[in-house]
Design an enzyme around this catalytic site. Structure first.
Site, PDB file in Angstrom:
ATOM      1  N   SER A 223       7.976  34.308   4.959  1.00  0.00           N
ATOM      2  CA  SER A 223       7.529  35.613   5.432  1.00  0.00           C
ATOM      3  C   SER A 223       6.581  36.162   4.385  1.00  0.00           C
ATOM      4  O   SER A 223       6.614  35.760   3.220  1.00  0.00           O
ATOM      5  CB  SER A 223       8.724  36.559   5.600  1.00  0.00           C
TER       6      SER A 223
ATOM      7  N   TYR B  83      16.818  40.268   3.035  1.00  0.00           N
ATOM      8  CA  TYR B  83      15.782  39.433   3.646  1.00  0.00           C
ATOM      9  C   TYR B  83      14.659  39.167   2.649  1.00  0.00           C
ATOM     10  O   TYR B  83      14.207  38.021   2.491  1.00  0.00           O
ATOM     11  CB  TYR B  83      15.241  40.128   4.901  1.00  0.00           C
TER      12      TYR B  83
END
Length: 266
Positions: free
Chosen positions: A148, A161
């Site tokens: 990401s 995350y």
């Protein structure tokens, strides 16, 4: 002579985790169309079967692998199932992941551990199982981590995350160094926000947490750092994954490919 880029995976065997839907499913379909045999690994067996059905109806080869990437035995057994079925493993796409939206003050330790286990333990366990076969006789292989832009940057209310994606980038770099003598290369694809179910689900959560509209979440948070207010698409990610898996040399090993419409230029 210039290197000829052939996006052909004929004869290759790929394991893709989190392939029951979304990015994982699209990568599985894309690889199958390019000629690879696919291990569709997911904790959602029904969804994995749907992916296999799509691939086989189009003339490709695929099997369902029931895999919880947090569990070592499940990972080892799943990789062995793939190797026993198709004769080896050439490509691993570590894609399985979950998302949680909460400030640190509200984040439970249990949720923190579960998210890190899914991303980091899953990345480690699948890598370890795959390289056991890739290292043999310097056979080689390609490992791709679906990261990401949060491997390079941060946003509010996503501490586990962000931590996990930073950690996966470290794993990618470590694997590049350790795998090089065995002709194993590693990559990370770091997308911006992709309109998957996981992203769609977090829009109302962020709106509630911040006390703003869902439209404001999209324009002022999710796409705020892009150059053109565009989401990265699932196809952007799957085509990047195909490019990296099919590339004929190891020139990109250890790199994060930021598919993010200009968000984070490093």
């Amino acid at each position: 002579m210039a290197t000829q880029i052939q996006q052909d995976l004929t004869g290759k065997v790929a394991l893709i985790t989190g392939a029951a839907a979304g990015i994982g499913r699209d990568i599985a379909e894309t690889y199958a169309k390019a000629g690879a045999a696919i291990g569709v690994a997911d904790i959602n067996v029904a969804g994995a079967q749907e992916t296999v059905d799509i691939i086989t109806k189009a003339g490709g080869k695929a099997i369902v692998i029931d895999m919880d990437v947090r569990l070592e035995d499940a990972v080892n057994n799943g990789v062995k199932q793939l190797v026993d079925t198709f004769g080896g493993i050439d490509i691993l796409v570590s894609n399985a992941g979950i998302q949680l939206i909460d400030p640190i003050t509200k984040m439970t330790f249990e949720n923190w551990k579960n998210l890190l286990a899914t991303h980091l333990d899953g990345g480690f366990l699948t890598t370890k199982a795959a390289v056991e076969y890739m290292y043999k006789d310097n056979k080689g292989g390609t490992i791709i981590y679906i990261g990401s832009i949060h491997a390079h940057d941060a946003s509010l209310f996503k501490a586990p995350y962000i931590t996990a994606k930073h950690g996966l980038l470290g794993l990618c770099r470590a694997v590049a160094k350790e795998g090089a003598p065995y002709n194993v290369r590693s990559h990370m694809i770091s997308p911006g926000f992709v309109k998957t179910a996981m992203v769609n689900d977090q829009i109302p959560l962020q709106a509630k947490e911040k006390g703003i509209s869902e439209e404001a979440v999209v324009n002022d948070i999710l796409l705020a750092n892009t150059l053109n207010k565009e989401f990265t698409t699932i196809e952007d990610v799957s085509q990047t994954a195909l490019f990296l898996a099919a590339f004929p040399t190891n020139v990109f090993t250890g790199q994060s490919i930021n598919a993010s419409h200009g968000w984070c230029m490093r």
